[in-house]
Design an enzyme around this catalytic site. Sequence first.
Site, mmCIF file in Angstrom:
data_model
loop_
_atom_site.group_PDB
_atom_site.id
_atom_site.type_symbol
_atom_site.label_atom_id
_atom_site.label_comp_id
_atom_site.label_asym_id
_atom_site.label_seq_id
_atom_site.Cartn_x
_atom_site.Cartn_y
_atom_site.Cartn_z
ATOM 1 N N ALA A 1 -20.608 -33.834 53.691
ATOM 2 C CA ALA A 1 -20.132 -34.732 54.750
ATOM 3 C C ALA A 1 -20.890 -36.048 54.570
ATOM 4 O O ALA A 1 -22.064 -36.155 54.941
ATOM 5 C CB ALA A 1 -20.397 -34.113 56.111
ATOM 6 N N ALA B 1 -27.199 -39.195 61.056
ATOM 7 C CA ALA B 1 -26.953 -37.949 60.311
ATOM 8 C C ALA B 1 -25.703 -37.273 60.862
ATOM 9 O O ALA B 1 -25.050 -37.793 61.757
ATOM 10 C CB ALA B 1 -28.160 -37.029 60.456
ATOM 11 N N ASN B 2 -25.343 -36.134 60.309
ATOM 12 C CA ASN B 2 -24.232 -35.350 60.867
ATOM 13 C C ASN B 2 -24.591 -33.866 60.813
ATOM 14 O O ASN B 2 -25.672 -33.497 60.357
ATOM 15 C CB ASN B 2 -22.916 -35.665 60.149
ATOM 16 C CG ASN B 2 -22.962 -35.279 58.689
ATOM 17 O OD1 ASN B 2 -23.097 -34.118 58.362
ATOM 18 N ND2 ASN B 2 -22.871 -36.281 57.807
ATOM 19 N N ARG B 3 -23.684 -33.038 61.246
ATOM 20 C CA ARG B 3 -24.007 -31.624 61.475
ATOM 21 C C ARG B 3 -23.827 -30.724 60.253
ATOM 22 O O ARG B 3 -23.947 -29.513 60.357
ATOM 23 C CB ARG B 3 -23.129 -31.075 62.603
ATOM 24 C CG ARG B 3 -23.367 -31.711 63.931
ATOM 25 C CD ARG B 3 -22.438 -31.094 64.972
ATOM 26 N NE ARG B 3 -22.365 -31.927 66.161
ATOM 27 C CZ ARG B 3 -23.293 -31.962 67.108
ATOM 28 N NH1 ARG B 3 -24.361 -31.201 67.011
ATOM 29 N NH2 ARG B 3 -23.148 -32.747 68.151
#
Length: 401
Positions: A275, A209-211
């Site tokens: 994102a 995942a990402n932020r």
Amino acid sequence: MSGSYIAGKTIVVGVTGGIAAYKAVEVCRRLVDAGAHVIPVMTAGAEHFIGRTTLSALCSEPVQTSLWDEASPIPHTRLGQSADLILVVPATARLIGAYTAGLSTDLLTNILLATRAPVVICPAMHTEMWEHPAVQDNLAVLARRGVIIVEPDEGRLAGGDSGKGRLASPERIIAAIERTLGPTDLAGTRLVVTAGGTREPIDAVRVIANRSSGKQGYAIASVAASRGATVTLISTVGLPTPVGVDLVSVETAAQMQAAVSHAAQTADIVIMAAAVADFRPKTVVANKIKKGDGIPDIVLEPTPDILAALGATKRPGQILVGFAAETDDLVANAGAKLQRKNLDLIVANDVSAPGVGFQHDTNAVCLLRPEGPMVTIDLTDKHSIAGAVIDAIVEIRAGLT
Ligand code: PMT
């Protein structure tokens, strides 16, 4: 850059008798801060929850509570006719029922019948009441009549239980008012915006995942809808859906690509604020990988580049907008993405700078176009960034016609 459309407007704020009445105080304060002339009106029920003095002190005029005032006869017509907008916050089941039935039982219901101004109501009540068919049928009737309904949020309620019925946040209420009062320079357009970070499964429980919080994408969806676009928001996160926006929930880059390419077929504008993971595990393990089996070798493969694929098949007149999350050489890297993906606009953010990019309520960006000057927007809230992005899109559209 867009300012607030609330400044200079006369807004009658009706406060009814629910526990959320205390939150109306904050909404009034924000309206006054945004430059509105705010006239508060309280029902008898509201006076059980907050004092008149609080609203009188915060708003632009003393609070009104009665139809019967010798100094100011027929206040309902004066208030109904002078308002640019009527806001009811909170709106109880009683108020909703009376308004639907056309009953003029007190000052507020009289004002609602005596106005031609747009009406925004913000229901708040217990989940059982919110879900009651009588309430839902009444709201459907009001919506058909053009009343703007800011749906309640889910969360903790007055009795300590949880569910849908909690008054919408001040941000959502203010956004609905901005939407109602603002220009409609995107009217007649279909806009698709993505938000959040994709999650790529490794096994049954783990993901890459990402932020990304989705805040920037949601702000764009909200502002675009407020300016008249028909908005589809393709999202991986569970933030409250902005008023008037269609939500499509996805998780992975592949799901996002399927949703975006479908929606893009009829879209005039596509904005990729999400994102998207650049890599995903080549194979997904069906069960949970056991810790005892040692450190797994996870082989990655590239995800589809959603935006590049749209750029390769762009219809004449369609506007494609990308975001570039960079940590160095902001303008050069973003400019290269603009060219490579065949975009009309790229919004570059230096996500290593304080308060910029992922998760913050603020952002700072450079707007780059294939031709034309670069526009820099210093650190500000994500709604203002969204307004600037929409302004740039409106400019590009004007150049196309
Ligand atoms: O969500 P927030 O917490 O509010 O944070 C906002 C944000 C930082 C996520 C947002 O402002 C932002 O920069 N979004 C784009 C992040 C990103 O993926 O940038 P990129 O430079 O890696 O990608 C360039 C563009 O291609 C982006 O529009 C991206 O959506 C798109 N892309 C990327 C990879 C991929 N496989 N497919 C894509 O379409």
